[in-house]
Design a protein around this motif. Structure first.
Motif, short mmCIF file in Angstrom:
data_model
loop_
_atom_site.label_atom_id
_atom_site.label_comp_id
_atom_site.label_asym_id
_atom_site.label_seq_id
_atom_site.Cartn_x
_atom_site.Cartn_y
_atom_site.Cartn_z
N LEU A 359 0.87 -1.24 -0.05
CA LEU A 359 0.06 -0.09 -0.04
C LEU A 359 0.93 1.29 0.09
CD1 LEU A 359 -2.96 -0.87 2.54
CD2 LEU A 359 -2.61 -1.39 -0.10
N PRO A 360 1.63 1.25 -1.19
CA PRO A 360 2.57 2.60 -1.15
C PRO A 360 1.70 3.80 -1.40
CG PRO A 360 2.78 1.35 -2.98
CD PRO A 360 2.12 0.52 -2.23
N ARG A 361 2.47 5.07 -0.83
CA ARG A 361 2.02 6.25 -1.20
C ARG A 361 2.35 7.18 -2.10
NH1 ARG A 361 -1.39 7.75 3.03
NH2 ARG A 361 -0.97 10.09 2.77
N GLN A 362 1.94 8.03 -2.98
CA GLN A 362 2.21 8.74 -3.95
C GLN A 362 1.79 10.16 -3.65
OE1 GLN A 362 1.77 6.94 -7.44
NE2 GLN A 362 4.00 5.85 -7.30
N PRO A 363 2.01 10.83 -2.28
CA PRO A 363 1.34 12.13 -2.22
C PRO A 363 2.01 13.24 -3.38
CG PRO A 363 3.14 11.88 -0.71
CD PRO A 363 2.68 10.37 -1.44
#
Length: 576
Positions: A359-363
């Motif tokens: 569940l990586p983030r890419q803000p």
């Protein structure tokens, strides 16, 4: 004070504004016309050419990494890809269907040629015209214009010879113009239409950097030009208020021009719209608005990244009996889905959500691509990052270069890559099929450029977003079905299969999502990370690259969700 003593008092160091402007203009009038001729030359040079066409059922792509060379003997890199043809010849030498090869242009009539024999036996030759600057008529016309300009201004140049400092400044400036012209302004790298847009815009960054350095050098050089040089006066001129005022005005004007250009052309779609297509794929606003504008609330909304683009609501309704809308967005992550959910006017019975291992983030993706109207629905950190990126973007030399590139080459170049999809009214992607060679190339590129996802835990912030999403879903009696999309086996075997950290990341994600299903009645999880779990195909009929499914594989995936969707719908209909 003795009579007349006041006449012996020296005036304070410094130069009046009028004299400063006079001396600046005197020097700049000699340099700026030459700079203007150089830029006119660059604009008159033919725009780069890419041959991309179809004929007799075959497809042809042919390009060079440079449209312009300096001298005979300089080399270019030729790239080609052909499909559904019998044979292909590069300068009469037989070649395979795709590749790249250097070629040195030794004579004016040395023209790269791609000769293609199509399936029906017809032949077509595609030439690429490469301009040699030193032998070009345009070059000599510009040189003649420069010579005429020098003759017409010979009196001013004679004055330069009489004052050493002014002469040195002028010579240094001319050397700078020549150096920056050859180092930055001549398109001698991966450029424009023959290159990926990012390579092309990076070349323009170099060009604009060169002009910036040139402008700075001109101001400094001509700030020192005086009829009778004196060290004290020079120091006062450099450090005094008049020069600071000129610099400040110039800086504000420059900032205003850059900002206005970026906002007006808006090459990355970060501001208020543009008459030009964006270099970025921007569907966050499109998908969210599309959902809220539906006449009726669908039974299901599809969320995810571009890997979920081809899940077809039309197929879902025809085969599974549920109405649906595809809300998947480029680079979509849990944070995106939470923001989308917060904007939903009416909730469907089910959310089918594609997720990634860990569940990586890419803000940064949200900050750079999301419409500004998303701001009220973002977390505080992401909203601040979005504002920061938009403010930084107003003076971003890369965006400025891309804006100039967009305006300059719009008539001859399709900015948006051909592999970007179009979108049907139901939100699903429409993409042209690939050939076997195109798929092979795409997978090899992905193996070399997309690293395996690795993690030692499921991202904590994403877990918080999942909990918020679960709470919203519970309030609206909506079921959540999370799923992992299958990788192409070639990519999986090359990077994931024997990587312990990658396997650990997958297992941790699966365990986390499985625990959610045990803790919440309205949560479901489907692990389709292996292609055999959906009975899919690994060839061009099933994949566009290492991770994006064609419509055929997407249909197979949806077929395997049928029983889970039925359970989820029944649970939601019963009020959770």
């Amino acid at each position: 004070m003795p009579y007349g003593a006041e006449q012996c008092i020296s005036p304070p160091p410094g130069l009046p504004h009028t004299l400063i402007l006079k001396r600046l203009s005197r020097g700049l009038t000699l340099i700026l016309p030459i700079v203007a001729l150089i830029w006119a030359y660059l604009l008159l040079i033919p725009a780069p050419t890419v041959i991309e066409t179809s004929n007799a059922g075959g497809q042809v792509y042919f390009s060079a990494n440079r449209q312009v060379i300096l001298n005979p003997g300089d080399c270019v890199t030729l790239r080609w890809q052909v499909d559904n043809i019998r044979a292909v010849y590069l300068n009469d030498e037989a070649q395979i269907g795709f590749g790249e090869k250097p070629m040195c242009i030794n004579k004016t009539n040395d023209t790269p040629r791609l000769r293609v024999t199509f399936q029906d036996g017809s032949e077509q030759t595609y030439p690429l015209n490469i301009l040699t600057l030193s032998t070009s008529l345009l070059t000599w016309i510009i040189l003649i214009l420069v010579f005429i300009f020098l003759i017409l201004n010979r009196n001013q140049f004679q004055q330069l010879i009489q004052h050493r400092l002014r002469l040195i400044s002028f010579i240094v400036s001319l050397i700078a113009i020549a150096g920056l012209f050859f180092a930055y302004l001549i398109p001698n790298a991966e450029i424009i239409a023959a290159a990926h847009w990012l390579d092309a815009s990076n070349t323009l960054v170099n060009q604009i950097t060169g002009l910036t350095l040139l402008a700075l050098l001109l101001v400094v050089a001509f700030a020192l030009i005086k009829t009778k040089p004196n060290i004290d006066d020079k120091i006062a001129f450099i450090s005094g208020y008049p020069l600071i005022g000129i610099w400040a005005i110039g800086l504000l004007v420059t900032i205003g021009l850059i900002t206005t250009t970026i906002i007006t052309i808006d090459p990355l779609g970060m501001y208020f719209g543009s008459p030009y297509p964006s270099y970025q794929l921007l569907v966050r606003g499109l998908k969210t608005d599309g959902y809220n504008q539906l006449a009726q609330t669908p039974d299901m909304a599809i969320m995810g990244s571009s890997r979920a683009f081809t899940l077809s609501p039309t197929y879902i309704q025809d085969s599974l009996g549920y109405t649906a809308y595809n809300m998947a967005v480029e680079g979509g992550r849990i944070e995106d889905f939470l923001i989308q959910a917060r904007q939903m006017r009416d909730f469907p019975k089910m959310l089918l959500i594609e997720v990634q291992e860990g569940l990586p983030r890419q803000p940064n993706d949200i900050a750079a691509r999301a419409p500004l109207k998303w701001l009220p629905y973002m977390s505080t950190d992401t909203a601040l990052l979005t504002i920061q990126k938009r403010l930084e973007g107003l003076l971003d030399i890369n965006q400025f270069a891309e804006a100039i590139y967009t305006a300059r080459y719009a008539p001859v170049y399709d900015h948006q890559p051909k592999e970007w999809p179009e979108f049907a009214p139901d939100g699903s992607a429409i993409r042209s099929p690939l050939s076997a060679s195109e798929l092979e190339r795409a997978i090899l590129v992905d193996i070399g450029n997309i690293p395996a996802e690795r993690c030692d835990h499921v991202d904590d912030a994403s877990q918080g977003d999942v909990n918020s999403l679960i709470q919203i879903a519970a309030e609206h009696h909506t079921s959540l079905i999370f799923y992992l999309s299958p990788w192409n086996p070639r990519y999986y075997d090359a990077l994931l299969k024997d990587d312990p950290q990658s396997q650990q990341c997958h297992d941790l994600t699966a365990q986390y999502l499985q625990q959610l299903t045990e803790a919440h009645k309205n949560i479901f999880f489907l692990d389709y990370s292996h292609l055999d779990t959906i009975g899919g195909t690994a060839d061009q009929s099933g994949y566009f690259d290492s991770q994006h499914l064609t419509a055929a594989n997407s249909q197979r995936l949806l077929d395997h969700t049928t029983s889970t969707l039925d359970l989820a719908y029944h649970d939601a209909a019963q009020g959770g």
